[in-house]
Design an enzyme around this catalytic site. Sequence first.
Site, mmCIF file in Angstrom:
data_model
loop_
_atom_site.group_PDB
_atom_site.id
_atom_site.type_symbol
_atom_site.label_atom_id
_atom_site.label_comp_id
_atom_site.label_asym_id
_atom_site.label_seq_id
_atom_site.Cartn_x
_atom_site.Cartn_y
_atom_site.Cartn_z
ATOM 1 N N VAL A 81 18.576 17.006 -45.522
ATOM 2 C CA VAL A 81 19.984 17.289 -45.216
ATOM 3 C C VAL A 81 20.721 16.000 -44.835
ATOM 4 C CG1 VAL A 81 19.545 19.685 -44.584
ATOM 5 C CG2 VAL A 81 19.369 17.921 -42.811
ATOM 6 N N ASP A 82 19.983 14.867 -44.891
ATOM 7 C CA ASP A 82 20.665 13.592 -44.643
ATOM 8 C C ASP A 82 21.384 13.155 -45.921
ATOM 9 O OD1 ASP A 82 17.375 12.317 -44.878
ATOM 10 O OD2 ASP A 82 18.934 11.826 -46.332
ATOM 11 N N GLY A 90 7.233 12.735 -50.526
ATOM 12 C CA GLY A 90 7.387 12.995 -49.093
ATOM 13 C C GLY A 90 7.690 14.433 -48.730
ATOM 14 N N THR A 91 6.960 15.375 -49.363
ATOM 15 C CA THR A 91 7.133 16.769 -48.964
ATOM 16 C C THR A 91 5.773 17.439 -48.876
ATOM 17 O OG1 THR A 91 8.058 18.946 -49.533
ATOM 18 C CG2 THR A 91 7.619 17.443 -51.382
ATOM 19 N N SER A 92 5.633 18.283 -47.852
ATOM 20 C CA SER A 92 4.352 18.984 -47.667
ATOM 21 C C SER A 92 4.233 20.172 -48.628
ATOM 22 C CB SER A 92 4.241 19.474 -46.217
ATOM 23 O OG SER A 92 5.321 20.381 -45.941
ATOM 24 N N ARG A 98 20.787 15.411 -34.468
ATOM 25 C CA ARG A 98 20.319 14.900 -35.782
ATOM 26 C C ARG A 98 21.485 14.251 -36.536
ATOM 27 N NH1 ARG A 98 17.514 19.724 -38.686
ATOM 28 N NH2 ARG A 98 16.938 18.117 -40.205
ATOM 29 N N HIS A 120 18.737 22.463 -49.097
ATOM 30 C CA HIS A 120 18.762 23.043 -47.749
ATOM 31 C C HIS A 120 20.014 22.683 -46.969
ATOM 32 C CE1 HIS A 120 14.093 23.374 -47.975
ATOM 33 N NE2 HIS A 120 14.710 24.276 -48.703
ATOM 34 N N GLN A 161 15.256 18.337 -50.382
ATOM 35 C CA GLN A 161 15.195 19.313 -49.294
ATOM 36 C C GLN A 161 15.854 18.723 -48.048
ATOM 37 O OE1 GLN A 161 11.082 21.452 -49.284
ATOM 38 N NE2 GLN A 161 10.763 19.464 -50.260
HETATM 39 N N1 APR Z 1 6.543 8.349 -46.987
HETATM 40 C C1 APR Z 1 6.262 9.413 -47.791
HETATM 41 N N2 APR Z 1 5.816 10.598 -47.333
HETATM 42 C C2 APR Z 1 5.657 10.714 -45.998
HETATM 43 C C3 APR Z 1 5.925 9.660 -45.099
HETATM 44 C C4 APR Z 1 6.387 8.442 -45.642
HETATM 45 N N3 APR Z 1 6.668 7.389 -44.862
HETATM 46 N N4 APR Z 1 5.664 10.113 -43.833
HETATM 47 C C5 APR Z 1 5.253 11.392 -43.962
HETATM 48 N N5 APR Z 1 5.234 11.750 -45.251
HETATM 49 C C6 APR Z 1 4.899 13.046 -45.846
HETATM 50 C C7 APR Z 1 3.908 13.866 -45.061
HETATM 51 O O1 APR Z 1 2.581 13.538 -45.430
HETATM 52 C C8 APR Z 1 4.289 15.282 -45.510
HETATM 53 O O2 APR Z 1 3.605 15.633 -46.700
HETATM 54 O O3 APR Z 1 6.093 13.791 -45.879
HETATM 55 C C9 APR Z 1 5.779 15.177 -45.810
HETATM 56 C C10 APR Z 1 6.643 15.814 -44.746
HETATM 57 O O4 APR Z 1 6.417 17.202 -44.779
HETATM 58 P P1 APR Z 1 7.352 18.137 -43.880
HETATM 59 O O5 APR Z 1 7.501 17.532 -42.529
HETATM 60 O O6 APR Z 1 6.808 19.528 -44.017
HETATM 61 O O7 APR Z 1 8.780 18.040 -44.561
HETATM 62 P P2 APR Z 1 9.293 18.812 -45.839
HETATM 63 O O8 APR Z 1 8.199 19.026 -46.816
HETATM 64 O O9 APR Z 1 10.511 18.093 -46.301
HETATM 65 O O10 APR Z 1 9.737 20.239 -45.217
HETATM 66 C C11 APR Z 1 10.382 21.141 -46.090
HETATM 67 O O11 APR Z 1 10.826 22.570 -44.188
HETATM 68 O O12 APR Z 1 11.516 22.767 -41.995
HETATM 69 C C12 APR Z 1 11.909 22.915 -43.321
HETATM 70 O O13 APR Z 1 14.097 22.810 -44.115
HETATM 71 C C13 APR Z 1 13.067 22.015 -43.625
HETATM 72 O O14 APR Z 1 13.545 20.841 -45.672
HETATM 73 C C14 APR Z 1 12.533 21.109 -44.716
HETATM 74 C C15 APR Z 1 11.400 21.927 -45.314
#
Ligand code: APR
Length: 231
Positions: free
Chosen positions: A88-89, A170-172, A56, A104, A86
């Site tokens: 790490v980049d 962009g976070t779930s 990564r 994170h 959240q």
């Molecule tokens: N633009 C905006 N949102 C996007 C895009 C995009 N191009 N592509 C995907 N998404 C959304 C997805 O719909 C989802 O809601 O980004 C979100 C990604 O969710 P996760 O993969 O769960 O990432 P994140 O929410 O950052 O995870 C939180 O989980 O594994 C741990 O430490 C890790 O920081 C991370 C934490």
Amino acid sequence: MKQIVVLTGAGMSAESGIKTFRDDDGLWRSHRFEDLATPEAWQRNPQLVLDFYNERRKQLFEVAPNAGHIALAKLENSFDVQIVTQNVDDLHERAGSKNVLHLHGELKKVRSTTNPSLVYTMDHWELKLGDVCAEGGQLRPHIVWFGEAVPNIGQAISLVKKADLLLVIGTSLQVYPAASLIGYAPHGVPVVLIDPKASPATHHLNLRIIRQTAAVGVPVFVDELLHNLPA
Ligand code: APR
């Protein structure tokens, strides 16, 4: 000056070519995070953990900020912007954002396993077994693993409590305590979610959803903010 707090997740960097975690092609679809992102994994198989973060980190030297990162940096010309990420980049920093709080950890940083206060910034991608701190302790990724404390969460909560606008990109919102931040937005403060698949569990009173990607939706929203500035 109005205070804008921006909570970002992996979707912020998706259009820069960095995989998210829980999308169909996400990292946790092809790996078990228990094998890679926990203190137990590090004890069990440190080389596997190093390889995961080395790959990564290597990619980080090959990608660039996208239009969403750049738009957020532009916002700093007119607002007091605090990024709480959240991720790490280092793409927010490379886009020019000045106030970035990592919840994170940071992929380009490593720290001593014997003295956690010894943190180093890497200018290359590979961390190896045998790479040690000034006191001789093995270095590990400066990442908050599952089950570890999130040292910056208190500062993040304080920032959200003072926000005039909370922008969530962009976070779930599935990982705590980061996901709890949305609940600290003061009553009546607008909360804007930018995510193509946003389906928030939260029932925040003043919630607006923009079902767009970061690189498309963030520049449009930033322009809207800048054009609505009081004369
Ligand atoms: N633009 C905006 N949102 C996007 C895009 C995009 N191009 N592509 C995907 N998404 C959304 C997805 O719909 C989802 O809601 O980004 C979100 C990604 O969710 P996760 O993969 O769960 O990432 P994140 O929410 O950052 O995870 C939180 O989980 O594994 C741990 O430490 C890790 O920081 C991370 C934490």
